[in-house]
Design an enzyme around this catalytic site. Sequence first.
Site, PDB file in Angstrom:
ATOM      1  CG  ASN A 194      -6.563  -1.144   1.270  1.00 36.28           C
ATOM      2  OD1 ASN A 194      -5.893  -0.540   0.427  1.00 36.28           O
ATOM      3  ND2 ASN A 194      -6.022  -1.763   2.302  1.00 36.28           N
ATOM      4  CG  HIS A 196      -3.451   3.182   2.840  1.00 32.23           C
ATOM      5  ND1 HIS A 196      -3.820   2.979   1.532  1.00 32.23           N
ATOM      6  CD2 HIS A 196      -3.456   1.950   3.427  1.00 32.23           C
ATOM      7  CE1 HIS A 196      -4.028   1.692   1.342  1.00 32.23           C
ATOM      8  NE2 HIS A 196      -3.813   1.042   2.472  1.00 32.23           N
ATOM      9  CB  CYS A 220      -0.915   0.007   1.215  1.00 35.05           C
ATOM     10  SG  CYS A 220      -1.980  -1.439   1.250  1.00 35.05           S
TER      11      CYS A 220
HETATM   12  N1  ACO Z   1     -18.368  -9.933   8.161  1.00 29.24           N
HETATM   13  C1  ACO Z   1     -18.849 -10.310   9.359  1.00 29.24           C
HETATM   14  N2  ACO Z   1     -18.062 -10.679  10.392  1.00 29.24           N
HETATM   15  C2  ACO Z   1     -16.731 -10.661  10.198  1.00 29.24           C
HETATM   16  C3  ACO Z   1     -16.150 -10.281   8.962  1.00 29.24           C
HETATM   17  C4  ACO Z   1     -17.035  -9.911   7.931  1.00 29.24           C
HETATM   18  N3  ACO Z   1     -16.597  -9.509   6.716  1.00 29.24           N
HETATM   19  N4  ACO Z   1     -14.805 -10.355   9.077  1.00 29.24           N
HETATM   20  C5  ACO Z   1     -14.541 -10.766  10.322  1.00 29.24           C
HETATM   21  N5  ACO Z   1     -15.695 -10.958  11.002  1.00 29.24           N
HETATM   22  C6  ACO Z   1     -15.869 -11.396  12.397  1.00 29.24           C
HETATM   23  C7  ACO Z   1     -14.698 -12.202  12.888  1.00 29.24           C
HETATM   24  O1  ACO Z   1     -14.833 -13.550  12.530  1.00 29.24           O
HETATM   25  C8  ACO Z   1     -14.784 -11.972  14.379  1.00 29.24           C
HETATM   26  O2  ACO Z   1     -15.790 -12.824  14.890  1.00 29.24           O
HETATM   27  P1  ACO Z   1     -15.596 -13.533  16.323  1.00 29.24           P
HETATM   28  O3  ACO Z   1     -15.502 -12.408  17.308  1.00 29.24           O
HETATM   29  O4  ACO Z   1     -16.821 -14.379  16.443  1.00 29.24           O
HETATM   30  O5  ACO Z   1     -14.322 -14.318  16.208  1.00 29.24           O
HETATM   31  C9  ACO Z   1     -15.308 -10.537  14.504  1.00 29.24           C
HETATM   32  O6  ACO Z   1     -15.901 -10.222  13.240  1.00 29.24           O
HETATM   33  C10 ACO Z   1     -14.238  -9.530  14.835  1.00 29.24           C
HETATM   34  O7  ACO Z   1     -13.103  -9.734  13.963  1.00 29.24           O
HETATM   35  P2  ACO Z   1     -11.820  -8.822  14.035  1.00 29.24           P
HETATM   36  O8  ACO Z   1     -10.806  -9.328  13.057  1.00 29.24           O
HETATM   37  O9  ACO Z   1     -11.410  -8.661  15.458  1.00 29.24           O
HETATM   38  O10 ACO Z   1     -12.420  -7.437  13.504  1.00 29.24           O
HETATM   39  P3  ACO Z   1     -11.733  -6.023  13.487  1.00 29.24           P
HETATM   40  O11 ACO Z   1     -12.626  -5.083  14.193  1.00 29.24           O
HETATM   41  O12 ACO Z   1     -10.279  -6.066  13.878  1.00 29.24           O
HETATM   42  O13 ACO Z   1     -11.773  -5.646  11.943  1.00 29.24           O
HETATM   43  C11 ACO Z   1     -10.310  -5.488  10.017  1.00 29.24           C
HETATM   44  C12 ACO Z   1     -11.052  -6.427  11.012  1.00 29.24           C
HETATM   45  C13 ACO Z   1     -11.360  -4.685   9.283  1.00 29.24           C
HETATM   46  C14 ACO Z   1      -9.525  -6.351   9.052  1.00 29.24           C
HETATM   47  C15 ACO Z   1      -9.376  -4.537  10.789  1.00 29.24           C
HETATM   48  O14 ACO Z   1      -8.599  -5.255  11.699  1.00 29.24           O
HETATM   49  C16 ACO Z   1      -8.445  -3.753   9.875  1.00 29.24           C
HETATM   50  O15 ACO Z   1      -8.855  -2.892   9.134  1.00 29.24           O
HETATM   51  N6  ACO Z   1      -7.111  -4.019   9.941  1.00 29.24           N
HETATM   52  C17 ACO Z   1      -6.095  -3.295   9.195  1.00 29.24           C
HETATM   53  C18 ACO Z   1      -6.098  -3.566   7.719  1.00 29.24           C
HETATM   54  C19 ACO Z   1      -4.980  -2.782   7.058  1.00 29.24           C
HETATM   55  O16 ACO Z   1      -4.708  -1.650   7.364  1.00 29.24           O
HETATM   56  N7  ACO Z   1      -4.252  -3.385   6.139  1.00 29.24           N
HETATM   57  C20 ACO Z   1      -3.053  -2.703   5.629  1.00 29.24           C
HETATM   58  C21 ACO Z   1      -3.049  -2.468   4.265  1.00 29.24           C
HETATM   59  S1  ACO Z   1      -3.411  -3.833   3.232  1.00 29.24           S
HETATM   60  C22 ACO Z   1      -2.026  -4.169   2.229  1.00 29.24           C
HETATM   61  O17 ACO Z   1      -0.938  -3.816   2.497  1.00 29.24           O
HETATM   62  C23 ACO Z   1      -2.240  -4.982   0.967  1.00 29.24           C
END
Ligand code: ACO
Length: 329
Positions: free
Chosen positions: A286, A256, A116
């Site tokens: 993203n 970003h 990214c």
């Molecule tokens: N729909 C419904 N539920 C979901 C989904 C979905 N799409 N995805 C995950 N869940 C569930 C999980 O299974 C979990 O359920 P559980 O509690 O029963 O186990 C719950 O939701 C919470 O999951 P988390 O992973 O803790 O959710 P979080 O609030 O952390 O959000 C996310 C996840 C959106 C991925 C977040 O962590 C994030 O944005 N991280 C950073 C991403 C990023 O910046 N990437 C860098 C760039 S990418 C690159 O370089 C190519």
Amino acid sequence: MDKQINVHITGTGHAVPENILTNDDLSRIVDTNDEWITTRTGIKQRHIAEPHQKNSDFASAACLQAMADANCAPEEIDFIFMGTVTGDLIFPSTACRVQENIGAVNATAMDLSAACAGWIFGISVATACLRMGQGRKALVVGSEVLSRMMNWEDRSTCVLFGDGAGAVVLEVKDEEGGVLGIATHTDGRRIEMLNCPKGGTADPVTPEILAAKENKIHMKGNDVFKYAVRSMAGACREVLDQAQLTLDDIDLFIPHQANTRIISALASRLNVSEDKLLVNIQEYGNTSAASVPIGLNEARRSGRIKPGDHVLVAAFGGGFAWGAALFRF
Ligand code: ACO
């Protein structure tokens, strides 16, 4: 001391696929829903390439738009730096395909792999080359078709990403301003937190790897989240120090677009008010290396960036790789 050579953004462009995938569409593919995606990420839809469309198609369209905006002929381009991790081919570079498509016959073209942060890394390298006197005009493009690297059965990643490209023309000019600061960093100890684990030359594709989808994106979202906020905030402070400016001097901040909660946490850490913040994640998701230059183009086209404005940008991605840049327009 020699006078510093000033390098300005003189043109911007972006291109995304017409095909849109909404959160409701996704809820018919994996176990998810609009409410979860909207509240956890801010994303409402993403643009997804159709099977016949390639990364270089979007990158070339964005570059042509940026060149038209800068009133610059293809023959005048000395460099094409392309931030991407989803190139058309493993080799040669997709930048070479873009060079062919846009007719930049005098350019040296290359890809930069910094996920990214790829476009910001491109700005860093382009600025250095232009300041060294190796040329006068460079295209810096960030372009991805991450949809091809998604595991469409993994709801924790497939809802996050979209396809598209953003490009700028960077140009040596006598006027003061332009690129005022750049910071780039990587931390190779964090590769496992965000990567495509297999399918490269270390573990070439096998039927087992394909079946286990180990050649697709894997991410420890929570860990990435924490690093992203801290790292981008640090890089922003670095570029402000380089330019001897403070956040009060900033007219627009383009972070970003990975998650609205990351954007809000970053803005509150830096004390940037909402009116100075660009957020377009709801429309594109993203788009990795394309995210900042797409935002930049939208801001310029809508009149949100005026001559003399200070614009701060930051990005974070796999590697980990991150950085920030500061421009005066
Ligand atoms: N729909 C419904 N539920 C979901 C989904 C979905 N799409 N995805 C995950 N869940 C569930 C999980 O299974 C979990 O359920 P559980 O509690 O029963 O186990 C719950 O939701 C919470 O999951 P988390 O992973 O803790 O959710 P979080 O609030 O952390 O959000 C996310 C996840 C959106 C991925 C977040 O962590 C994030 O944005 N991280 C950073 C991403 C990023 O910046 N990437 C860098 C760039 S990418 C690159 O370089 C190519």
